[in-house]
Design a protein around this motif. Structure first.
Motif, PDB file in Angstrom:
ATOM      1  N   ASP A 152       0.828  -1.200   0.000  1.00 56.31           N
ATOM      2  CA  ASP A 152       0.000   0.000   0.000  1.00 56.31           C
ATOM      3  C   ASP A 152       0.868   1.257   0.000  1.00 56.31           C
ATOM      4  O   ASP A 152       1.913   1.300   0.632  1.00 56.31           O
ATOM      5  N   TRP A 153       0.388   2.300  -0.711  1.00 58.55           N
ATOM      6  CA  TRP A 153       1.053   3.607  -0.717  1.00 58.55           C
ATOM      7  C   TRP A 153       0.390   4.489   0.339  1.00 58.55           C
ATOM      8  O   TRP A 153      -0.419   5.347   0.015  1.00 58.55           O
ATOM      9  N   GLU A 154       0.756   4.228   1.595  1.00 58.72           N
ATOM     10  CA  GLU A 154       0.140   4.963   2.715  1.00 58.72           C
ATOM     11  C   GLU A 154       1.242   5.196   3.731  1.00 58.72           C
ATOM     12  O   GLU A 154       1.861   4.245   4.219  1.00 58.72           O
ATOM     13  N   GLU A 155       1.480   6.448   4.052  1.00 57.53           N
ATOM     14  CA  GLU A 155       2.648   6.811   4.867  1.00 57.53           C
ATOM     15  C   GLU A 155       2.648   6.130   6.235  1.00 57.53           C
ATOM     16  O   GLU A 155       3.703   5.728   6.732  1.00 57.53           O
ATOM     17  N   GLY A 156       1.462   6.004   6.845  1.00 54.81           N
ATOM     18  CA  GLY A 156       1.382   5.360   8.160  1.00 54.81           C
ATOM     19  C   GLY A 156       1.824   3.910   8.088  1.00 54.81           C
ATOM     20  O   GLY A 156       2.602   3.437   8.926  1.00 54.81           O
ATOM     21  N   LEU A 157       1.368   3.225   7.053  1.00 52.22           N
ATOM     22  CA  LEU A 157       1.733   1.811   6.906  1.00 52.22           C
ATOM     23  C   LEU A 157       3.231   1.665   6.619  1.00 52.22           C
ATOM     24  O   LEU A 157       3.880   0.732   7.117  1.00 52.22           O
ATOM     25  N   ILE A 158       3.774   2.577   5.835  1.00 55.78           N
ATOM     26  CA  ILE A 158       5.209   2.525   5.545  1.00 55.78           C
ATOM     27  C   ILE A 158       6.008   2.680   6.848  1.00 55.78           C
ATOM     28  O   ILE A 158       6.988   1.968   7.079  1.00 55.78           O
TER      29      ILE A 158
END
Lengths: 137, 137, 137
Positions: free
Chosen positions: B54-60
């Motif tokens: 996923d392209w999601e900053e929190g998940l990164i």
């Protein structure tokens, strides 16, 4: 298009052992005659894997210690009710990966300077194999 | 059959960084002219990886914290007796995976709505690369 | 060269479930007409995976317990600030892998005796899919 198939056989002395296979795969690629394409290298057993990493004995030892920490042997796994004792091997091979695809450019494995291919055995001392499938032009 | 080869280069500012490369790969696929096939995207270094998520900053951020937990830096790894200090990077890239194969349908990357491709750097601040090998019709 | 594309659809009853798909992929390979080559099987969602391992219920239970230990649900993940509650699913699928490449020899999946292919769902109860891309001669 060329499709060329070969198999690598293993019978490790130790239960758990990493075997470098870069040269064997390069040789299969040469035999295939493929100039541009890729080769799939895939363990045909579910307690072994194939991975790309560094050819350095200390790091190989680090991998073994690390895998034992993440997926310990000797636990009371459900799988052992079947009479097996190797559930940890199934988990360890999952972390390492069971296959790689290697690019071929100009008849050669197109790998970075430190990339080496390994067969990772987690239940050895028996005959096992990995398939090599070359595709390309 | 078409086989098309290209390379993506990286030089991250941070030691550990995830770089989205979906658009760059889509562009290479377009250049290749392949209508139906697949593209291999593979890190050419053993302290970096390539993965789809996923392209999601929190998940990164979650990934980074999680990797540090599973494969901590700063431990007394055997590999460090060679003078290296990056054994954890070899382990982290193993968890994330070092390559992906992306399907191409109708000249386009055939990805699900949330699938994004990332280059995962674990020892950055130097020039590195990933190979892109497109095969198909 | 033949390139053949198909999709497998899933809608699991449980949030987390492993679905055996070996026969479905063998059927797609047969339909493709490919004699020699390989087939990519890749989850098109970022909270599910595809892997090869043993078809044994105890081991499947071991995998679920193990994944919960390595990537627990219910933690205070950054990703959950977006309203999602499934960060652990993204991590779990990363460990299991999101795709495999299966060799085809003589019109058949060239797998070892115990190799079975699974779709691994970590956020089910909704329609999802995996792509199957066959390439070869």
């Amino acid at each position: 298009m060329v499709v060329h198939t070969d198999y690598l056989f293993f019978n490790t002395k130790k239960r758990q052992e990493f075997v470098r296979i870069t040269d064997e795969i390069a040789s299969i690629v040469k035999t295939s005659g493929v100039k541009e394409g890729m080769v799939l290298v895939s363990a045909m057993h579910i307690t072994s894997g194939v991975f790309v990493n560094d050819w350095e004995e200390g790091l190989i030892e680090d991998f073994q210690v690390w895998l034992e920490k993440l997926a310990p042997s000797g636990l009371d796994y459900q799988h052992h009710q079947t009479g097996e004792d190797n559930a940890d091997a199934h988990l360890k091979r999952t972390i390492m990966g069971h296959q790689v695809m290697l690019p071929i450019t100009d008849r050669t494995l197109d790998l970075g300077p430190w990339e080496q291919v390994f067969y990772a055995e987690f239940v050895g001392r028996r005959k096992k194999r990995a398939i090599d499938k070359v595709v390309g032009l």
